[in-house]
Design a protein around this motif. Structure first.
Motif, short mmCIF file in Angstrom:
data_model
loop_
_atom_site.label_atom_id
_atom_site.label_comp_id
_atom_site.label_asym_id
_atom_site.label_seq_id
_atom_site.Cartn_x
_atom_site.Cartn_y
_atom_site.Cartn_z
N ALA A 398 0.81 -1.22 0.00
CA ALA A 398 0.00 0.00 0.00
C ALA A 398 0.85 1.26 0.00
CB ALA A 398 -0.93 0.00 1.22
N ARG A 399 2.06 1.20 0.55
CA ARG A 399 2.93 2.37 0.59
C ARG A 399 3.30 2.85 -0.81
NH1 ARG A 399 8.04 0.48 3.59
NH2 ARG A 399 7.58 -1.34 2.28
N PHE A 400 3.30 1.92 -1.75
CA PHE A 400 3.77 2.24 -3.10
C PHE A 400 2.64 2.29 -4.12
CE2 PHE A 400 7.43 -0.47 -1.38
CZ PHE A 400 8.03 0.63 -0.77
N HIS A 401 1.39 2.30 -3.65
CA HIS A 401 0.28 2.24 -4.61
C HIS A 401 0.25 3.46 -5.52
CE1 HIS A 401 -3.26 0.63 -6.37
NE2 HIS A 401 -3.99 1.67 -6.05
N ARG A 402 0.62 4.61 -5.00
CA ARG A 402 0.63 5.81 -5.85
C ARG A 402 1.69 5.68 -6.94
NH1 ARG A 402 3.74 10.63 -2.73
NH2 ARG A 402 5.25 9.38 -1.62
N TYR A 403 2.79 4.96 -6.65
CA TYR A 403 3.78 4.69 -7.68
C TYR A 403 3.20 3.77 -8.75
CZ TYR A 403 7.24 6.37 -4.23
OH TYR A 403 7.95 7.12 -3.32
N ALA A 404 2.41 2.78 -8.29
CA ALA A 404 1.77 1.87 -9.25
C ALA A 404 0.82 2.64 -10.17
CB ALA A 404 1.00 0.78 -8.51
N ILE A 405 0.11 3.62 -9.60
CA ILE A 405 -0.80 4.44 -10.40
C ILE A 405 -0.01 5.28 -11.39
CG2 ILE A 405 -2.44 6.36 -10.29
CD1 ILE A 405 -3.38 5.20 -7.59
N ALA A 406 1.09 5.87 -10.94
CA ALA A 406 1.94 6.66 -11.85
C ALA A 406 2.48 5.79 -12.97
CB ALA A 406 3.08 7.30 -11.07
N ALA A 407 2.92 4.57 -12.63
CA ALA A 407 3.46 3.66 -13.64
C ALA A 407 2.39 3.25 -14.64
CB ALA A 407 4.06 2.43 -12.96
N ARG A 408 1.16 3.12 -14.17
CA ARG A 408 0.07 2.70 -15.04
C ARG A 408 -0.42 3.84 -15.92
NH1 ARG A 408 -2.93 0.67 -11.35
NH2 ARG A 408 -4.24 2.48 -10.93
N ARG A 409 -0.47 5.03 -15.37
CA ARG A 409 -1.06 6.17 -16.08
C ARG A 409 -0.11 6.84 -17.05
NH1 ARG A 409 -5.70 8.17 -15.04
NH2 ARG A 409 -6.94 7.54 -13.25
N LEU A 410 1.18 6.86 -16.73
CA LEU A 410 2.12 7.64 -17.52
C LEU A 410 2.88 6.74 -18.49
CD1 LEU A 410 3.50 9.80 -14.58
CD2 LEU A 410 1.77 10.46 -16.26
N PRO A 411 2.65 6.85 -19.79
CA PRO A 411 3.33 5.98 -20.76
C PRO A 411 4.84 6.12 -20.72
CG PRO A 411 2.17 7.79 -21.88
CD PRO A 411 1.73 7.80 -20.46
N GLU A 412 5.34 7.32 -20.38
CA GLU A 412 6.78 7.51 -20.31
C GLU A 412 7.39 6.66 -19.19
OE1 GLU A 412 4.83 11.54 -21.30
OE2 GLU A 412 4.53 9.88 -19.89
N VAL A 413 6.67 6.58 -18.07
CA VAL A 413 7.16 5.78 -16.95
C VAL A 413 7.13 4.29 -17.31
CG1 VAL A 413 6.77 5.13 -14.54
CG2 VAL A 413 6.47 7.51 -15.25
N ARG A 414 6.06 3.87 -17.97
CA ARG A 414 5.98 2.46 -18.41
C ARG A 414 7.14 2.13 -19.35
NH1 ARG A 414 0.50 3.74 -19.24
NH2 ARG A 414 0.75 3.58 -21.51
N GLU A 415 7.45 3.04 -20.24
CA GLU A 415 8.53 2.82 -21.20
C GLU A 415 9.87 2.65 -20.50
OE1 GLU A 415 11.00 5.59 -24.29
OE2 GLU A 415 8.83 5.87 -24.25
N VAL A 416 10.15 3.51 -19.52
CA VAL A 416 11.42 3.45 -18.81
C VAL A 416 11.48 2.19 -17.94
CG1 VAL A 416 12.82 4.55 -17.01
CG2 VAL A 416 11.89 5.91 -18.89
N ARG A 417 10.39 1.85 -17.30
CA ARG A 417 10.37 0.61 -16.50
C ARG A 417 10.65 -0.61 -17.39
NH1 ARG A 417 8.28 -0.16 -11.62
NH2 ARG A 417 7.06 -1.99 -12.24
N ALA A 418 10.11 -0.60 -18.60
CA ALA A 418 10.33 -1.72 -19.52
C ALA A 418 11.78 -1.81 -19.96
CB ALA A 418 9.40 -1.59 -20.73
N SER A 419 12.48 -0.67 -19.99
CA SER A 419 13.88 -0.67 -20.44
C SER A 419 14.86 -0.88 -19.29
CB SER A 419 14.20 0.66 -21.13
OG SER A 419 14.25 1.72 -20.19
N PHE A 420 14.36 -0.96 -18.07
CA PHE A 420 15.22 -1.10 -16.89
C PHE A 420 15.83 -2.50 -16.87
CE2 PHE A 420 15.50 -2.20 -12.25
CZ PHE A 420 16.58 -1.40 -11.97
N LEU A 421 17.16 -2.57 -16.76
CA LEU A 421 17.87 -3.84 -16.78
C LEU A 421 18.23 -4.34 -15.39
CD1 LEU A 421 20.30 -3.08 -19.74
CD2 LEU A 421 18.35 -4.66 -19.78
N GLY A 422 18.40 -3.43 -14.45
CA GLY A 422 18.76 -3.83 -13.10
C GLY A 422 19.58 -2.76 -12.41
N ARG A 423 19.90 -3.00 -11.16
CA ARG A 423 20.72 -2.05 -10.40
C ARG A 423 21.80 -2.80 -9.65
NH1 ARG A 423 18.01 -0.34 -4.81
NH2 ARG A 423 17.02 -2.31 -4.24
#
Length: 445
Positions: A398-423
């Motif tokens: 629940a602490r991160f649900h607003r991040y989930a909403i941002a990831a779902r709503r913003l296509p730019e965020v979805r694109e970057v998450r898809a390109s993330f390889l790791g840390r």
């Protein structure tokens, strides 16, 4: 918790009612609950609403899933419901855009029109923050602009219009009533404050620049945006070395040096964001220590230790081992004290990767991609969790649900998450190196 009664319909994507009847509607700061007289309650996060459309005593709440809730026969409570729900919905939208800690300056009511990569218009509440501008329409999804990205601000007193230009995007505001000039003035004041702080920060970092060089540097290395180290070096040859010396925390030097050795020197990028000290207004950030000089860096001038606190970072486009040919990987290293890991992303889609071997094509492709990554990181206020947490982790905590909403709503965020390889965590240089090798193997480097 506010509570209202009326009748509802729950519509499918085609507009057909799958549920209907008498209901109670309640909501708090985050959650909306519709309880049918006979049936299972419908519960959603206010951030999952696409809009609040109220007209002719009817309230329509479209959901991100494509379904919609329609409320009618609300009686005398209709106006109160619209007012209270709209206010609460906007507060949640600000949270989901990660703006709540930005420091609000003023609010305005008016109309907006945006043109560029996409077009939209309508009535909205406009909230001005110390570094961002949020547009909160009722009938459309909310969005924001970073003021440091604005290239031009104009007030047309003949038409009472205020327009902003950021690259190819244009945002116009009208129908601000008697507050048009006030809106333009406050916008200008906030933008000037950002520009002033930026110039002061860069003057503290690069005391050797003359006024003309500092102006050029300020125009290129804007707050919150990355700039090519090669272009910065063209302004003054000592800028890249000074950044390497003073913008990298001493404990993070080993990771910075390894990344520099793995990358193309002529394609590196650097950036910074002004932060607020502990106990200041809004979010806190760890202060940045000015690195002590070392023998191999003695040619780089010292920075002003009294300069504004900042978060610094570097982008490193990596090369294939033993060659100068670009790999399809870029590393992002936050080099201030708050940097706890190196983040790796694909530069381009696999279908475009072969073009990176063409030097004429590679440079503009790298520039476009890094600007895109930078835009998303700035949009997230440089929070890392919305990037590296998995979909399941975002959805289940629940602490991160607003991040989930941002990831779902913003296509730019979805694109970057898809390109993330790791840390790779900064636990030790040896452990970090092992993690980097695993990530690069995953990326077929």
């Amino acid at each position: 918790m506010s509570d209202f009664q009326g009748k509802f319909q729950y519509l499918d994507k085609g507009g057909a009612a799958t549920q209907q009847g008498t209901c109670r509607l309640s909501f708090d700061a985050q959650t909306l609950t519709l309880t049918p007289e006979n049936g299972t309650p419908i519960v959603c996060d206010l951030g999952d609403l696409d809009a609040i459309n109220a007209a002719d005593w009817e309230l329509r709440l479209p959901l991100h899933t494509g379904r919609a809730i329609v409320l009618r026969q609300l009686g005398k409570s209709y106006d109160t419901l619209i007012h209270d729900l709209t206010d609460t919905y906007r507060k949640r939208a600000v949270q989901c855009m990660l703006l709540e800690d930005m420091g609000e300056v003023a609010r305005f009511q008016g109309n907006f029109e945006i043109a560029g990569t996409h077009s939209a218009s309508g009535a909205a509440e406009i909230r001005l923050y110390k570094s961002n501008l949020a547009v909160l329409p009722n009938a459309l999804s909310s969005f924001q602009w970073r003021l440091a990205d604005v290239d031009d601000l104009r007030l047309d007193t003949s038409t009472y219009e205020v327009s902003l230009q950021a690259g190819a995007e244009r945002l116009k505001f009208t129908r601000l009533a008697k507050r048009t000039e006030e809106f333009a003035t406050k916008l200008r004041e906030v933008m000037n404050a950002i520009a002033t702080q930026t110039a002061q920060t860069l003057h503290g970092m690069f005391p050797f620049l003359d006024p003309e060089q500092l102006q050029a540097c300020t125009g290129l290395l804007r707050e919150g945006r990355s700039a090519s180290l090669q272009k910065l070096g063209a302004i003054h040859k000592q800028i890249p070395a000074t950044l390497a010396k003073n913008a990298v925390d001493q404990d993070l030097k080993p990771y910075y040096n390894k990344l520099a050795a793995l990358s193309r020197e002529d394609m590196g990028y650097a950036g910074f964001k002004l932060t607020r000290p502990e106990g200041g207004d809004g979010a806190t950030a760890a202060p940045v220590d000015v690195a002590e000089p070392t023998d191999d860096e003695s040619d780089a001038p010292d920075a002003d230790a009294a300069a504004p606190e900042t978060l610094y970072w570097f982008f490193f486009p990596l090369v294939r081992p033993g060659t100068s040919s670009l790999a399809n990987v870029v590393a992002w290293e936050a080099s201030s004290r708050s940097g706890r890991a190196t983040y790796f992303f694909r530069l381009v889609d696999s279908g475009q990767a072969s073009q990176l071997s063409d030097s004429a094509r590679a440079a503009p492709m790298v520039d476009t991609r890094i600007r895109r990554l930078n835009t998303v990181l700035a949009m997230l206020n440089f929070r890392r969790r919305p990037i590296y947490l998995s979909d399941d982790e975002l959805a289940s905590d629940a602490r991160f649900h607003r991040y989930a909403i941002a990831a779902r709503r913003l296509p730019e965020v979805r694109e970057v998450r898809a390109s993330f390889l790791g840390r790779a965590l900064h636990s030790s240089p040896e452990a970090w190196q092992t993690q980097v090798e695993t990530i690069l193997k995953k990326a077929s480097v």
